[in-house]
Design a protein around this motif. Structure first.
Motif, mmCIF file in Angstrom:
data_model
loop_
_atom_site.group_PDB
_atom_site.id
_atom_site.type_symbol
_atom_site.label_atom_id
_atom_site.label_comp_id
_atom_site.label_asym_id
_atom_site.label_seq_id
_atom_site.Cartn_x
_atom_site.Cartn_y
_atom_site.Cartn_z
ATOM 1 N N UNK A 174 -4.084 -9.682 8.606
ATOM 2 C CA UNK A 174 -5.172 -8.709 8.443
ATOM 3 C C UNK A 174 -4.664 -7.440 7.762
ATOM 4 N N UNK A 175 -3.486 -6.958 8.174
ATOM 5 C CA UNK A 175 -2.934 -5.771 7.528
ATOM 6 C C UNK A 175 -2.617 -6.025 6.065
ATOM 7 N N UNK A 176 -2.088 -7.188 5.765
ATOM 8 C CA UNK A 176 -1.788 -7.547 4.376
ATOM 9 C C UNK A 176 -3.071 -7.608 3.545
ATOM 10 N N UNK A 177 -4.132 -8.157 4.128
ATOM 11 C CA UNK A 177 -5.395 -8.270 3.404
ATOM 12 C C UNK A 177 -5.977 -6.902 3.091
ATOM 13 N N UNK A 178 -5.944 -6.003 4.068
ATOM 14 C CA UNK A 178 -6.435 -4.644 3.826
ATOM 15 C C UNK A 178 -5.618 -3.959 2.738
ATOM 16 N N UNK A 179 -4.309 -4.193 2.743
ATOM 17 C CA UNK A 179 -3.450 -3.607 1.722
ATOM 18 C C UNK A 179 -3.804 -4.121 0.333
ATOM 19 N N UNK A 180 -4.023 -5.446 0.221
ATOM 20 C CA UNK A 180 -4.392 -6.013 -1.073
ATOM 21 C C UNK A 180 -5.732 -5.466 -1.557
ATOM 22 N N UNK A 181 -6.681 -5.315 -0.642
ATOM 23 C CA UNK A 181 -7.972 -4.728 -1.010
ATOM 24 C C UNK A 181 -7.794 -3.305 -1.517
ATOM 25 N N UNK A 182 -6.941 -2.542 -0.833
ATOM 26 C CA UNK A 182 -6.722 -1.152 -1.230
ATOM 27 C C UNK A 182 -6.114 -1.058 -2.619
ATOM 28 N N UNK A 183 -5.160 -1.932 -2.905
ATOM 29 C CA UNK A 183 -4.484 -1.888 -4.203
ATOM 30 C C UNK A 183 -5.371 -2.351 -5.343
ATOM 31 N N UNK A 184 -6.414 -3.115 -5.024
ATOM 32 C CA UNK A 184 -7.331 -3.612 -6.051
ATOM 33 C C UNK A 184 -8.706 -2.957 -5.948
ATOM 34 N N UNK A 185 -8.801 -1.875 -5.193
ATOM 35 C CA UNK A 185 -10.085 -1.195 -5.016
ATOM 36 C C UNK A 185 -10.639 -0.749 -6.364
ATOM 37 N N UNK A 186 -11.890 -1.076 -6.603
ATOM 38 C CA UNK A 186 -12.543 -0.691 -7.847
ATOM 39 C C UNK A 186 -12.297 -1.640 -8.996
ATOM 40 N N UNK A 192 0.850 -1.192 0.000
ATOM 41 C CA UNK A 192 0.000 0.000 0.000
ATOM 42 C C UNK A 192 0.888 1.246 0.000
ATOM 43 N N UNK A 193 0.489 2.246 -0.784
ATOM 44 C CA UNK A 193 1.313 3.447 -0.901
ATOM 45 C C UNK A 193 1.213 4.378 0.287
#
Length: 537
Positions: free
Chosen positions: A464-476, A275-276
Motif C-alpha cells: 500500500x505504501x509503495x502504491x501511494x508512492x507510485x501515485x505521487x510520483x505520477x500525479x498529473x 517518493x521525495x
C-alpha cells in the motif's frame, strides 16, 4: 499481455475455430503434436510413459504418443480401458491410429505394474483429466497420480495437471505435480493461482491455430497476464532535474495505540519506493513509537479517542495535510471506529489521489453496510482511487463477510462488482491473494505473483505504501492506473524474492521487503526499459 480465459470461454473458442475450418480432429492432432514437441525439447528423452484418460485429453495423449514413437522415442501408453472401448469416436480413432503405428499399450495396470513402468521413464506425459475436471479424483486415476508424484521422471501435463481445476485453481484429493504444463489455446485462471501455483511448473501456451489469438480476444478474456514490456508507459521519466518535492509527496494516515507498526512500515515503504517527501499522521499515543522508527519522516500526532484510534475531530488536520501532498494512503493499523470512518469518508471526498488499505477498507465496508457496489457515489471521484483488499476484506466490501472469494476468478468477479458499479476510470481494485488482480472498469490485469515469502504480516502495508508512492510520483501524468498498480505489484513481488534470498524463504518479515524495494525497483525498471531479446538473437 497474455489473455486468460475462463474454461467455458475456451470451449467457445474451440467452437469458433471449427466454424472457421479447423476441425475438432485437427485441434486434437495439433494439441498432441504440441505436447510431444515440448517433451522432445526437454532433451535426454529415451523412454516416455503417457497416461491417458477417457476423453479428449486422453486423445491428445494418444496423438502425442504416436508422434514421439515416430521420432524414435520408446513410448508406452497406460490406459484404464481397452482403446477400442473408448466411448468418444475421435479419442477411439486416434488411439487406434497409435496402436497401428506400433505404440505399446498397458491396459488397466495394477499399482505395482505402473510403478515398475514409471521407474524406467525419463518423462511422464499426463493426459488423464482435462479442463473439465472438478471435484474429487476417482479410481484408478487417484492411484495413478500418486504413482506419478512418487516417480523420479519429469512430468509434462497436457492442458492442466490432472486433479487441478483449471477454473478455480483448487485441487482434489490427488493432483499431479508437473514440471511443465502445456495448455491449449490460452491461459486458464486456475493455472495461475492457489494450488495451480504449486503444481503447474512452467507454463507453455500452445495456440494451435493462426486464428486463435483473434478469437481469444473476441471471447472477452477474464483477465490479461502482464509482460514486463507492458509497463513501459507506467515508468516515471528519468531526470536529474528533481528535488524532494518534484519526486512526489505522500501522506500516510494510519496507526493506533494498539497497532502503531503498520503505518510505520507503510510510510517507510513509500519512501523506499522513491517518493521525495513522506509524512505520517497517527494518533498521539502512537506518535512516539513512530518517531523512534522514522528519523527521515515527519510524524504528525492526531487527536485520538479513548481506545487510541484517530478521533473524528482530527478530520480537518488530516484534510489540511492531504491538500499539500501528491497522494494519500489511509488504513494501515487504523482500526475501525466512528472517528476512523469519519476520516476515511473525508479523504474520499478530497480531490487527491488516494489509496485505501487494511482497516481503511473495513471502514469503507462499515460506511456502506457491507455493500459497496450499492453505493457507487462513495467511490466516484475525480482523482485516482486504489483499493487494495485481500480476500477477506474484499468479501466484507461486497456483502460476503463469512464467504469471501476463494479463488482468483471469484476475486475478479467481486472486484468487478465494485468497479462496474462505480463506472469511472479513476478506480482500480487491487485484489490480493495467491495471485493478485488489478481490476478497473476497462480491464483486469494479472502481474506475476511474488514468492510465498510475502505471506507475512505487514506485507500488504508495504504494498500500500509503495502504491501511494507510485501515485505521487505520477500525479498529473497521463498514465494507465491499472498498469501502474500492477507495476507496483511486480516490484513488490521481486522485492519479496530478494528478501528471501537474503534471509531465507521462511524468515522474511515485512521490514526485510522494505529494505530491498529500491533494488527491486531498479531491477524491474531496467528489464522494462531493456527487455531481453528473443531466444536466438
Amino acid at each position: 499481455m497474455q489473455p486468460v480465459l475462463n474454461v467455458e470461454d475456451v470451449k467457445c473458442v474451440e467452437v469458433a475455430l471449427t466454424r472457421e475450418g479447423v476441425s475438432v480432429s485437427e485441434l486434437m492432432h495439433r494439441a498432441g503434436y504440441a505436447a510431444a514437441q515440448e517433451v522432445l525439447e526437454l532433451g535426454d528423452v529415451d523412454n516416455v510413459v503417457v497416461l491417458v484418460g477417457l476423453g479428449n485429453n486422453g486423445g491428445d495423449g494418444w496423438v502425442a504418443a504416436e508422434v514421439l514413437h515416430e521420432r524414435g522415442v520408446n513410448v508406452t501408453v497406460a490406459s484404464p480401458i481397452e482403446p477400442d472401448a473408448l466411448s468418444g469416436d475421435l479419442a477411439r480413432q486416434v488411439a487406434q491410429s497409435a496402436l497401428r503405428a506400433g505404440v505399446s499399450t498397458l491396459v488397466g495396470p495394477a499399482r505395482d505394474e505402473l510403478e515398475e513402468l514409471l521407474a524406467t521413464a525419463d518423462v511422464v506425459l499426463d493426459c488423464m483429466l482435462g479442463t473439465g475436471f472438478h471435484g474429487e479424483v476417482r479410481p484408478p486415476f487417484d492411484i495413478w497420480i500418486e504413482c506419478v508424484n512418487a516417480s523420479p521422471a519429469r512430468v509434462v501435463a497436457v492442458d492442466v495437471p490432472s486433479g487441478l481445476s483449471a477454473q478455480t485453481g483448487h485441487s482434489g484429493s490427488a493432483c499431479v505435480v508437473a514440471d511443465l504444463t502445456v495448455t491449449m489455446l490460452a491461459l486458464k485462471p486456475g493455472l495461475l493461482a492457489d494450488d495451480g501455483r504449486d503444481v503447474c511448473g512452467a507454463i507453455v501456451v500452445a495456440p494451435l491455430a493462426e486464428q486463435t489469438e483473434r478469437l481469444v480476444v473476441e471471447a472477452d478474456p477474464v483477465a490479461w497476464r502482464t509482460d514486463l514490456a507492458d509497463y513501459l508507459g507506467a515508468l516515471p521519466e528519468r531526470t536529474a532535474a528533481v528535488d524532494k518535492f518534484s519526486r512526489g509527496s505522500v501522506l500516510v494516515v494510519g496507526g493506533s495505540r494498539r497497532y502503531p507498526g503498520a503505518a510505520v512500515m507503510a510510510a517507510r515503504a513509500a519512501a523506499r519506493m522513491g517518493a521525495g517527501y513522506v509524512t505520517l499522521a497517527t494518533p498521539v499515543s502512537a506518535a512516539p513509537v513512530a518517531q523512534a522508527h522514522l528519523l527521515e519522516i515527519p510524524v504528525v500526532p492526531l487527536a485520538e479517542d479513548a481506545d487510541g484510534t484517530i478521533a473524528s475531530e482530527a478530520r480537518e488536520v488530516v484534510l489540511k495535510l492531504a491538500r499539500r501532498v501528491s497522494a494519500v494512503l489511509v488504513g494501515p493499523g487504523l482500526r475501525v471506529s466512528g472517528g476512523t470512518c469519519a476520516v476515511v469518508s473525508a479523504l474520499l471526498a478530497a480531490d487527491v489521489p488516494l489509496v485505501i488499505d487494511a482497516d481503511g477498507l473495513n471502514c469503507l465496508a462499515r460506511l456502506t453496510n457491507g455493500a459497496l457496489p450499492d453505493f457507487p457515489e462513495i467511490t466516484r471521484r475525480n482523482a485516482p482511487l486504489v483499493l487494495t483488499p485481500h480476500r477477506g476484506e474484499l468479501g466484507r466490501l461486497v456483502g460476503r463477510p463469512t464467504n469471501p472469494p476463494a479463488s482468483l476468478v471469484e476475486q475478479l468477479d467481486a472486484a468487478r462488482q465494485i468497479v462496474w458499479a462505480d463506472g469511472g476510470s479513476e478506480l482500480v481494485v487491487v485484489t490480493k491473494g495467491t495471485a493478485t488482480g488489478c481490476v478497473s472498469v476497462e480491464q483486469a490485469v494479472l502481474p506475476k505473483p511474488g514468492p510465498a515469502a510475502l505471506a507475512t504480516a505487514g506485507s500488504g502495508d508495504v504494498l500500500a505504501g509503495m502504491t501511494a508512492s507510485a501515485l505521487a510520483q505520477r500525479a498529473g501524468a497521463d498514465v494507465d492506473l491499472t498498469l501502474l498498480s500492477a507495476y507496483v505489484c511486480e516490484i513488490h513481488a521481486y522485492a519479496g524474492s530478494l528478501a528471501a534470498e537474503r534471509v531465507g524463504s521462511r524468515a522474511v518479515m515485512a521490514t526485510d521487503v522494505i529494505d530491498v524495494i529500491g533494488m527491486a525497483s531498479d531491477a524491474v525498471e531496467e528489464h522494462v526499459t531493456y527487455p531481453e531479446p528473443p531466444a536466438g538473437e
